[in-house]
Design a protein around this motif. Structure first.
Motif, PDB file in Angstrom:
ATOM      1  N   GLY A   1       9.820   2.807  -6.020  1.00  0.00           N
ATOM      2  CA  GLY A   1       8.459   2.790  -6.547  1.00  0.00           C
ATOM      3  C   GLY A   1       7.788   4.143  -6.377  1.00  0.00           C
ATOM      4  N   SER A   2       8.025   4.754  -5.229  1.00  0.00           N
ATOM      5  CA  SER A   2       7.429   6.054  -4.950  1.00  0.00           C
ATOM      6  C   SER A   2       7.935   7.112  -5.939  1.00  0.00           C
ATOM      7  N   ILE A   3       9.231   7.125  -6.160  1.00  0.00           N
ATOM      8  CA  ILE A   3       9.813   8.106  -7.083  1.00  0.00           C
ATOM      9  C   ILE A   3       9.308   7.862  -8.511  1.00  0.00           C
ATOM     10  N   TYR A   4       9.309   6.608  -8.918  1.00  0.00           N
ATOM     11  CA  TYR A   4       8.862   6.282 -10.270  1.00  0.00           C
ATOM     12  C   TYR A   4       7.408   6.715 -10.480  1.00  0.00           C
ATOM     13  N   TYR A   5       6.558   6.373  -9.529  1.00  0.00           N
ATOM     14  CA  TYR A   5       5.127   6.683  -9.630  1.00  0.00           C
ATOM     15  C   TYR A   5       4.911   8.194  -9.649  1.00  0.00           C
ATOM     16  N   GLU A   6       5.607   8.863  -8.753  1.00  0.00           N
ATOM     17  CA  GLU A   6       5.461  10.318  -8.638  1.00  0.00           C
ATOM     18  C   GLU A   6       5.850  11.018  -9.939  1.00  0.00           C
ATOM     19  N   LYS A   7       6.972  10.622 -10.496  1.00  0.00           N
ATOM     20  CA  LYS A   7       7.461  11.300 -11.706  1.00  0.00           C
ATOM     21  C   LYS A   7       6.661  10.895 -12.932  1.00  0.00           C
ATOM     22  N   LEU A   8       6.382   9.611 -13.055  1.00  0.00           N
ATOM     23  CA  LEU A   8       5.732   9.147 -14.274  1.00  0.00           C
ATOM     24  C   LEU A   8       4.287   9.611 -14.365  1.00  0.00           C
ATOM     25  N   PHE A   9       3.573   9.563 -13.253  1.00  0.00           N
ATOM     26  CA  PHE A   9       2.157   9.956 -13.283  1.00  0.00           C
ATOM     27  C   PHE A   9       1.940  11.379 -12.798  1.00  0.00           C
ATOM     28  N   GLU A  10       3.016  12.039 -12.440  1.00  0.00           N
ATOM     29  CA  GLU A  10       2.925  13.401 -11.921  1.00  0.00           C
ATOM     30  C   GLU A  10       1.914  13.522 -10.785  1.00  0.00           C
ATOM     31  N   VAL A  11       2.061  12.593  -9.840  1.00  0.00           N
ATOM     32  CA  VAL A  11       1.223  12.561  -8.635  1.00  0.00           C
ATOM     33  C   VAL A  11       2.184  12.833  -7.483  1.00  0.00           C
ATOM     34  N   SER A  12       1.920  13.859  -6.687  1.00  0.00           N
ATOM     35  CA  SER A  12       2.891  14.099  -5.621  1.00  0.00           C
ATOM     36  C   SER A  12       2.612  13.208  -4.420  1.00  0.00           C
ATOM     37  N   SER A  13       3.669  12.712  -3.801  1.00  0.00           N
ATOM     38  CA  SER A  13       3.586  11.804  -2.643  1.00  0.00           C
ATOM     39  C   SER A  13       2.607  10.649  -2.830  1.00  0.00           C
ATOM     40  N   PRO A  14       2.868   9.787  -3.796  1.00  0.00           N
ATOM     41  CA  PRO A  14       1.980   8.626  -3.958  1.00  0.00           C
ATOM     42  C   PRO A  14       1.959   7.788  -2.683  1.00  0.00           C
ATOM     43  N   LYS A  15       0.833   7.119  -2.478  1.00  0.00           N
ATOM     44  CA  LYS A  15       0.665   6.292  -1.275  1.00  0.00           C
ATOM     45  C   LYS A  15       1.407   4.964  -1.431  1.00  0.00           C
ATOM     46  N   VAL A  16       2.339   4.713  -0.514  1.00  0.00           N
ATOM     47  CA  VAL A  16       3.107   3.473  -0.562  1.00  0.00           C
ATOM     48  C   VAL A  16       2.635   2.562   0.567  1.00  0.00           C
ATOM     49  N   GLY A  17       2.201   1.357   0.219  1.00  0.00           N
ATOM     50  CA  GLY A  17       1.724   0.401   1.222  1.00  0.00           C
ATOM     51  C   GLY A  17       2.555  -0.870   1.211  1.00  0.00           C
ATOM     52  N   LEU A  18       2.589  -1.540   2.353  1.00  0.00           N
ATOM     53  CA  LEU A  18       3.312  -2.801   2.480  1.00  0.00           C
ATOM     54  C   LEU A  18       2.284  -3.934   2.452  1.00  0.00           C
ATOM     55  N   ALA A  19       2.413  -4.841   1.487  1.00  0.00           N
ATOM     56  CA  ALA A  19       1.463  -5.961   1.409  1.00  0.00           C
ATOM     57  C   ALA A  19       1.607  -6.814   2.659  1.00  0.00           C
ATOM     58  N   ASN A  20       0.496  -7.001   3.377  1.00  0.00           N
ATOM     59  CA  ASN A  20       0.589  -7.739   4.629  1.00  0.00           C
ATOM     60  C   ASN A  20      -0.720  -8.476   4.920  1.00  0.00           C
ATOM     61  N   ILE A  21      -0.706  -9.274   5.989  1.00  0.00           N
ATOM     62  CA  ILE A  21      -1.869 -10.101   6.320  1.00  0.00           C
ATOM     63  C   ILE A  21      -2.708  -9.471   7.430  1.00  0.00           C
ATOM     64  N   GLY A  22      -2.526  -8.196   7.649  1.00  0.00           N
ATOM     65  CA  GLY A  22      -3.317  -7.455   8.624  1.00  0.00           C
ATOM     66  C   GLY A  22      -2.878  -6.010   8.540  1.00  0.00           C
ATOM     67  N   VAL A  23      -3.701  -5.105   9.026  1.00  0.00           N
ATOM     68  CA  VAL A  23      -3.327  -3.692   8.916  1.00  0.00           C
ATOM     69  C   VAL A  23      -2.458  -3.221  10.082  1.00  0.00           C
ATOM     70  N   GLU A  24      -2.555  -3.895  11.224  1.00  0.00           N
ATOM     71  CA  GLU A  24      -1.812  -3.451  12.394  1.00  0.00           C
ATOM     72  C   GLU A  24      -0.304  -3.613  12.183  1.00  0.00           C
ATOM     73  N   LYS A  25       0.436  -2.701  12.786  1.00  0.00           N
ATOM     74  CA  LYS A  25       1.892  -2.658  12.632  1.00  0.00           C
ATOM     75  C   LYS A  25       2.569  -3.973  13.001  1.00  0.00           C
ATOM     76  N   GLU A  26       2.037  -4.650  14.020  1.00  0.00           N
ATOM     77  CA  GLU A  26       2.724  -5.842  14.526  1.00  0.00           C
ATOM     78  C   GLU A  26       2.377  -7.112  13.735  1.00  0.00           C
ATOM     79  N   LYS A  27       1.584  -6.980  12.666  1.00  0.00           N
ATOM     80  CA  LYS A  27       1.188  -8.152  11.877  1.00  0.00           C
ATOM     81  C   LYS A  27       2.283  -8.586  10.903  1.00  0.00           C
ATOM     82  N   GLY A  28       2.206  -9.831  10.483  1.00  0.00           N
ATOM     83  CA  GLY A  28       3.053 -10.293   9.395  1.00  0.00           C
ATOM     84  C   GLY A  28       4.206 -11.176   9.786  1.00  0.00           C
ATOM     85  N   ASN A  29       5.063 -11.472   8.820  1.00  0.00           N
ATOM     86  CA  ASN A  29       6.244 -12.293   9.097  1.00  0.00           C
ATOM     87  C   ASN A  29       7.415 -11.385   9.504  1.00  0.00           C
TER      88      ASN A  29
END
Lengths: 330, 330
Positions: free
Chosen positions: B159-187
């Motif tokens: 996704g990062s490579i596709y976004y970067e090349k297609l939109f010519e945005v360097s280092s697009p922000k990649v996030g993980l969909a989760n139920i909290g922002v803290e690292k230890e959250k989620g399944n």
């Protein structure tokens, strides 16, 4: 009937909880036991000119904050209002407990201190979810990020009983949140849960696609806590984002501003339709006594409604019915 | 450059696909090979007075419908437009393929016939997701209901490579969909995926709560296909439900009707902001040649844009870059 109320916690603190409790007394025939910092509670009671004898206070030195990690808070903050209340809740004197505080601590504490209903494998947060034609319940809304198929079956059973008794709707429609309507759709978890729900004695209407949840296709929506929390938070975020974008658009010309003014009451009607405050809070289903989690940003009306809901939860004997149904279905 | 276009499938049939292809030729320097029923395609070409030589036709007797079960369709409908095109796509003569047809069949067929990029464990649907400040990509949007942590890491990388090349945005922000922002959250899945994404060489911004997805907090949102599909469908359903409820409210009085009239252009602007047609379609990332899935309800503009996107996908050498990065990261 004596309802325990966590006077601390919540974004707005004891002020709104005390006010909400006084409002509840005007409407309902209950006694209320406020648990929290006694001097603060006394001050709020006198500021509201409350002189009656239906509110008792049990002092608690500590408060569990929203930032506290649940398991840690349960171990360390034994003198917090929430933990004291959960211990008191084991006593027959109290019929239920409502808190606006830390959800994770409430579910962990409810499980460890007040204990689960016999036969229930996991307690779930049953969150009210406003739909086009009323109110649905979504469970689990975030207590259990990893679930087994049997948990989902029990969520369906508990949700169905709660909905049926609380809203006096016979055989509410229970749907499984899924990525397609066909039986064979979904991940391993929901495929197995489908079988179990299909063979249970509830009104299981099968899979419900996420697009049909806001339409009110099901009264009770069953999912694991990860998916449930994603659904809830996305709904909240989308509604805000849509209205933000529209607001920006409305400000772009004079005639649009006039238009927005003429529609103000429409937007207000929409918002009140979506307002969780009218409803109260989310029951923690699976705990052996009625526990309601009210929204952290609750005002006094929301607190009052949550107390009312706790009373209903207790009066309708929902826990006993869940207990009986679990022992039959296992 | 020669792009394969599935002339069949899609809710509106060959008419819009042929029209969209002709529109694409006016705008882009490409050749187009329409795969499907030759007589129908010829009829549509002549109805649109197309007499050029940049469109070729390859006849296909069968069509995979939306109702067809993917794996079954791949096995049984060897002479369908989609299967013929996926076979042709292996040939160097063709640089990409776009279809408005059955998503499941396209991803299964792409995997089995055109094959995955070496080192990629699962191909994912990267769905465009309109946000407050632009367009994000969500993957996987439904191809893989059950995922391993490593798949999610690869989705983030692709996704990062596709976004970067297609939109010519360097280092697009990649996030993980989760139920909290803290690292230890989620399944368990996302907790392990977090570690892998954190240690990869992409711009991983950590967990993104569902409420922040529509806000555009991340450019690329990583999730398993179950959660991704729930997010997409819920977004669609909520937007429709909100506008339905508002419309009802707007009709309740004369002044509201006037207000709605004055705001008509605002709502139109909002809708075009959210319009997938402007964007085109969803790339199937992980297949060894560019494949774009355009929405089943695409009109000719959407088809044209999807062809344009397929051309960009091919020209930017995205697959080669993914290949190189996968071999480094494994």
């Amino acid at each position: 009937m004596n309802i325990l109320v966590d006077a601390m916690g919540g974004d707005k603190g004891p002020k709104v909880v005390v006010k909400g409790s006084i409002l509840a007394l005007k409407e309902l025939n209950v006694d209320i036991t406020l648990v929290g910092d006694e001097s603060i509670i006394r001050k709020e009671l006198s500021e509201n000119n409350y002189t009656g004898d239906r509110i008792s206070i049990i002092h608690a030195e500590e408060v569990i904050n929203n930032e506290d990690e649940a398991a840690m808070a349960i171990r360390r903050k034994k003198n917090s209002s929430m933990i004291i209340a959960l211990n008191l809740l084991k006593d027959e004197k109290y019929q239920g407990f409502i808190s606006t505080g830390n959800t994770g601590a409430l579910i962990t504490g409810g499980t460890l201190i007040t204990k689960r209903i016999k036969g229930i494998e996991r307690a779930a947060i049953a969150s009210p979810f406003p739909t086009e034609n009323g109110m649905a319940f979504l469970l689990d809304a975030g207590a259990n990020a990893d679930c087994k198929p049997d948990y989902l079956k029990q969520f369906g059973l508990m949700g169905s009983i709660y909905y049926e008794k609380l809203f006096e709707v016979s055989s509410p429609k229970v749907g499984l949140a899924n990525i397609g309507v066909e039986k064979e759709k979904g991940n391993l978890l929901v495929k197995e849960a489908y079988e179990l729900l299909e063979n249970s004695n509830i009104n299981f209407i099968g899979n419900v696609e996420a697009r049909d949840i806001p339409r009110g296709k099901a009264d009770v929506i069953v999912c694991d806590g990860f998916v449930g929390n994603i659904i809830l938070k996305l709904t909240e975020g989308l509604a805000f984002t849509i209205f933000d974008i529209l607001k920006d658009e409305f400000m772009k010309s004079f005639s649009r501003k006039i238009g927005a003014l003429l529609l103000k009451s429409s937007f207000k009607a929409f918002k009140s339709k979506m307002d969780y405050r009218e409803y109260g809070g989310a029951p923690l289903l699976g705990i052996s006594k009625p526990v309601i989690k009210a929204h952290g940003s609750s005002d006094e009306i929301a607190v009052k409604n949550a107390i009312k809901q706790t009373k209903n939860f207790a009066e309708k004997d929902i826990i006993k019915i869940i207990e009986d149904n679990i022992s039959i279905s296992e």
